[in-house]
Write a protein that holds these residues in place. Structure first.
Motif, PDB file in Angstrom:
ATOM      1  N   ILE A 205      -3.076   4.013  15.899  1.00 36.98           N
ATOM      2  CA  ILE A 205      -3.326   2.681  15.483  1.00 36.98           C
ATOM      3  C   ILE A 205      -2.716   1.545  16.199  1.00 36.98           C
ATOM      4  CG2 ILE A 205      -2.515   1.144  13.718  1.00 36.98           C
ATOM      5  CD1 ILE A 205      -2.638   3.303  11.812  1.00 36.98           C
ATOM      6  N   HIS A 206      -1.639   1.763  16.922  1.00 35.64           N
ATOM      7  CA  HIS A 206      -0.990   0.629  17.853  1.00 35.64           C
ATOM      8  C   HIS A 206      -1.758   0.855  19.218  1.00 35.64           C
ATOM      9  CE1 HIS A 206       1.916  -1.357  15.038  1.00 35.64           C
ATOM     10  NE2 HIS A 206       1.880   0.030  14.597  1.00 35.64           N
ATOM     11  N   SER A 207      -2.107   2.162  19.675  1.00 40.03           N
ATOM     12  CA  SER A 207      -2.379   2.014  21.175  1.00 40.03           C
ATOM     13  C   SER A 207      -3.899   1.960  21.249  1.00 40.03           C
ATOM     14  CB  SER A 207      -1.976   3.224  21.853  1.00 40.03           C
ATOM     15  OG  SER A 207      -2.496   4.613  21.070  1.00 40.03           O
ATOM     16  N   VAL A 208      -4.717   2.393  20.000  1.00 44.36           N
ATOM     17  CA  VAL A 208      -6.136   2.304  20.296  1.00 44.36           C
ATOM     18  C   VAL A 208      -6.722   1.342  19.086  1.00 44.36           C
ATOM     19  CG1 VAL A 208      -8.128   3.880  20.028  1.00 44.36           C
ATOM     20  CG2 VAL A 208      -6.248   4.792  21.109  1.00 44.36           C
ATOM     21  N   ALA A 209      -6.304   1.505  18.093  1.00 44.53           N
ATOM     22  CA  ALA A 209      -7.208   0.707  16.867  1.00 44.53           C
ATOM     23  C   ALA A 209      -6.876  -0.815  16.986  1.00 44.53           C
ATOM     24  CB  ALA A 209      -6.690   1.263  15.387  1.00 44.53           C
ATOM     25  N   PRO A 225      -4.954   2.780  27.626  1.00 47.60           N
ATOM     26  CA  PRO A 225      -3.705   2.284  28.547  1.00 47.60           C
ATOM     27  C   PRO A 225      -2.691   1.623  28.107  1.00 47.60           C
ATOM     28  CG  PRO A 225      -5.584   0.837  28.861  1.00 47.60           C
ATOM     29  CD  PRO A 225      -6.115   1.586  27.818  1.00 47.60           C
ATOM     30  N   TYR A 226      -2.780   1.381  26.784  1.00 49.38           N
ATOM     31  CA  TYR A 226      -1.774   0.533  25.981  1.00 49.38           C
ATOM     32  C   TYR A 226      -0.755   1.409  25.459  1.00 49.38           C
ATOM     33  CZ  TYR A 226      -5.410  -2.788  27.026  1.00 49.38           C
ATOM     34  OH  TYR A 226      -6.218  -3.552  27.629  1.00 49.38           O
ATOM     35  N   PRO A 227       0.456   1.512  25.925  1.00 51.31           N
ATOM     36  CA  PRO A 227       1.346   2.453  25.415  1.00 51.31           C
ATOM     37  C   PRO A 227       2.123   1.797  23.937  1.00 51.31           C
ATOM     38  CG  PRO A 227       2.192   1.783  27.300  1.00 51.31           C
ATOM     39  CD  PRO A 227       0.754   1.304  27.197  1.00 51.31           C
ATOM     40  N   HIS A 253       3.921  18.247  23.867  1.00 47.66           N
ATOM     41  CA  HIS A 253       3.969  19.539  24.342  1.00 47.66           C
ATOM     42  C   HIS A 253       2.483  20.127  23.992  1.00 47.66           C
ATOM     43  CE1 HIS A 253       8.448  20.316  24.625  1.00 47.66           C
ATOM     44  NE2 HIS A 253       8.006  19.615  25.640  1.00 47.66           N
ATOM     45  N   ALA A 254       1.969  19.651  22.726  1.00 43.53           N
ATOM     46  CA  ALA A 254       0.644  19.986  22.244  1.00 43.53           C
ATOM     47  C   ALA A 254      -0.450  19.209  23.109  1.00 43.53           C
ATOM     48  CB  ALA A 254       0.393  19.897  20.750  1.00 43.53           C
ATOM     49  N   GLY A 255      -0.204  18.352  23.577  1.00 45.34           N
ATOM     50  CA  GLY A 255      -1.251  17.706  24.408  1.00 45.34           C
ATOM     51  C   GLY A 255      -1.833  16.498  23.649  1.00 45.34           C
ATOM     52  N   LEU A 256      -1.304  16.197  22.404  1.00 45.38           N
ATOM     53  CA  LEU A 256      -1.932  15.154  21.530  1.00 45.38           C
ATOM     54  C   LEU A 256      -1.191  13.980  21.809  1.00 45.38           C
ATOM     55  CD1 LEU A 256      -1.397  16.977  18.247  1.00 45.38           C
ATOM     56  CD2 LEU A 256      -3.683  16.581  19.422  1.00 45.38           C
ATOM     57  N   LEU A 257      -0.119  13.931  22.784  1.00 46.62           N
ATOM     58  CA  LEU A 257       0.406  12.534  23.188  1.00 46.62           C
ATOM     59  C   LEU A 257       1.044  12.896  24.562  1.00 46.62           C
ATOM     60  CD1 LEU A 257       2.745  11.110  20.207  1.00 46.62           C
ATOM     61  CD2 LEU A 257       0.525  10.697  20.681  1.00 46.62           C
ATOM     62  N   THR A 258       0.822  11.385  25.100  1.00 44.32           N
ATOM     63  CA  THR A 258       1.349  11.585  26.739  1.00 44.32           C
ATOM     64  C   THR A 258       2.109  10.248  26.599  1.00 44.32           C
ATOM     65  OG1 THR A 258      -0.742  12.314  27.494  1.00 44.32           O
ATOM     66  CG2 THR A 258       0.858  11.074  29.096  1.00 44.32           C
ATOM     67  N   GLN A 259       3.363  10.625  27.362  1.00 43.64           N
ATOM     68  CA  GLN A 259       4.353   9.602  27.696  1.00 43.64           C
ATOM     69  C   GLN A 259       3.928   8.625  28.731  1.00 43.64           C
ATOM     70  OE1 GLN A 259       8.564  10.921  27.751  1.00 43.64           O
ATOM     71  NE2 GLN A 259       9.397   9.056  27.314  1.00 43.64           N
ATOM     72  N   MET A 260       4.134   7.431  28.803  1.00 43.42           N
ATOM     73  CA  MET A 260       3.926   6.593  29.917  1.00 43.42           C
ATOM     74  C   MET A 260       5.141   5.772  30.205  1.00 43.42           C
ATOM     75  SD  MET A 260      -0.038   5.104  29.000  1.00 43.42           S
ATOM     76  CE  MET A 260       0.175   4.353  30.666  1.00 43.42           C
ATOM     77  N   LYS A 261       5.621   5.761  31.530  1.00 43.58           N
ATOM     78  CA  LYS A 261       6.793   5.145  31.973  1.00 43.58           C
ATOM     79  C   LYS A 261       6.448   4.047  32.836  1.00 43.58           C
ATOM     80  CE  LYS A 261      10.180   8.760  31.094  1.00 43.58           C
ATOM     81  NZ  LYS A 261      11.281   9.520  31.684  1.00 43.58           N
ATOM     82  N   GLY A 268       7.143   1.048  28.633  1.00 41.08           N
ATOM     83  CA  GLY A 268       6.340   2.180  28.486  1.00 41.08           C
ATOM     84  C   GLY A 268       6.440   2.660  27.047  1.00 41.08           C
ATOM     85  N   GLY A 269       5.948   3.820  27.154  1.00 44.87           N
ATOM     86  CA  GLY A 269       5.826   4.523  25.637  1.00 44.87           C
ATOM     87  C   GLY A 269       4.762   5.555  25.692  1.00 44.87           C
ATOM     88  N   TYR A 270       4.108   5.699  24.484  1.00 45.01           N
ATOM     89  CA  TYR A 270       3.364   6.688  24.316  1.00 45.01           C
ATOM     90  C   TYR A 270       1.809   6.320  23.971  1.00 45.01           C
ATOM     91  CZ  TYR A 270       7.587   9.781  23.677  1.00 45.01           C
ATOM     92  OH  TYR A 270       8.755  10.408  23.777  1.00 45.01           O
ATOM     93  N   VAL A 271       0.995   7.134  24.549  1.00 42.91           N
ATOM     94  CA  VAL A 271      -0.548   6.998  24.261  1.00 42.91           C
ATOM     95  C   VAL A 271      -1.138   8.312  23.753  1.00 42.91           C
ATOM     96  CG1 VAL A 271      -0.646   4.964  25.924  1.00 42.91           C
ATOM     97  CG2 VAL A 271      -1.109   7.483  26.666  1.00 42.91           C
TER      98      VAL A 271
END
Length: 317
Positions: A205-209, A225-227, A253-261, A268-271
């Motif tokens: 919701i917060h990074s895409v929608a 690109p918005y973490p 670990h499941a590849g559903l999120l990526t941490q951006m720094k 930074g945060g998660y996308v």
């Protein structure tokens, strides 16, 4: 060498001698082009640094060659993800190890794909197997220029049939390709808990929608690109901090999120992670509808979605 061949057999699901010849042929070419170095033994590495005689590879050792230094830093994450998915080879000291199955081994692999591969010569078969492996294993879509089976329409049609035997399909985005589950087929592995689904929904919701509603994202994609900062996630959820951190770790670990720094290591945060590359167009549309229903269940758009689904269900009955 035994470990390399065992891993190759496990990934392709083909335990026969033809797989061995493909792998050895590929290793010869990689050795000739300096992507890897074949040495005749650990003693030679330490003393003379000599190369193995290519006529006898059974006792050779494989290490990365000098050209691997040209890998860009942004490819390291993909390499780490690929290594994480690699099957573990059997113990090398076991004389029977080459006949033992390893993690990921499929006995039915040769039988269910052989009829598709048999019309092709050894080179084309190797190209199809290489493309099959890469679209199933990579974290990011691969450019078609790197693999003949992705460039050639006839080979790509066979590759699509190979994936279809496993309930998979090819997904194209411009000139890049990756595999995903066919519509109507889902994986029964790794079901997410309620808390993990909630955290994933918040990130989407917060990074895409929200960025898309503000006109910042125009493409039909669930990558962004918005973490979302961890502080924002903590503020928006009722999960305890420990459970939130555990959910973020599992999703990463499941590849559903990526941490951006960022450069300051503070912001930074998660996308959404690389698994979202594997969504088909229909799956992306369903996900968008589910988020609409979750974020605004009483909005006119949500009411229209529920009405359409009810009509479709009645029509199927």
């Amino acid at each position: 060498m035994a470990s390399v061949l065992s891993c190759y057999r496990a990934l392709t699901g083909r335990p026969d001698d033809s797989t061995r010849s493909w792998a050895i042929g590929a290793l010869r070419r990689l050795n000739d082009t300096a992507w890897i170095t074949l040495t005749s033994g650990l003693d030679d590495i330490a003393t003379r640094g000599g190369r193995a005689k290519l006529g006898d590879l059974t006792k050779a050792y494989v290490r990365l060659g000098p050209r691997c230094a040209t890998w860009p830093a942004d490819s390291h994450a993909q390499l780490r993800e690929l290594m994480r998915r690699m099957p573990v080879p059997p113990p090398t000291e076991d004389t029977e190890s080459e006949r033992l199955p390893v993690s990921g081994y499929r006995d039915e692999g040769a039988a269910d794909l052989e009829d598709l591969l048999s019309p092709y010569d050894e080179r084309r078969r190797a190209e199809l197997v290489a493309a099959f492996m890469v679209v199933e294993q990579v974290a990011e879509p691969v450019h078609e220029a790197r693999f003949a089976a992705l460039r050639d329409p006839a080979l790509r049609r066979t590759l699509t049939d190979m994936l279809s035997r496993r309930g998979r399909t090819l997904i194209q985005r411009r000139d890049t390709w990756i595999s995903g589950y066919q519509d109507g087929i889902t994986s029964g592995d790794g079901q997410l808990s309620e808390g993990e689904r909630a955290v994933l929904t918040l990130v989407l919701i917060h990074s895409v929608a929200i960025p898309r509603s503000e006109g910042l994202l125009s493409e039909d994609t669930w990558l962004s690109p918005y973490p979302v900062p961890v502080e924002e996630l903590r503020k928006r959820t009722l999960l305890p901090i420990g459970e939130l951190d555990a959910a973020l770790r599992t999703l990463r670990h499941a590849g559903l999120l990526t941490q951006m720094k960022s450069a300051d290591e503070i912001s930074g945060g998660y996308v959404p992670g690389p698994q979202f590359h594997r969504l088909t167009q229909a799956a992306r549309a369903r996900l968008q509808e589910e988020l609409i229903l979750a974020a605004g269940p009483h909005t006119p758009l949500a009411i229209a979605i529920r009405s359409r689904r009810a009509t479709t269900t009645r029509g199927q009955e």
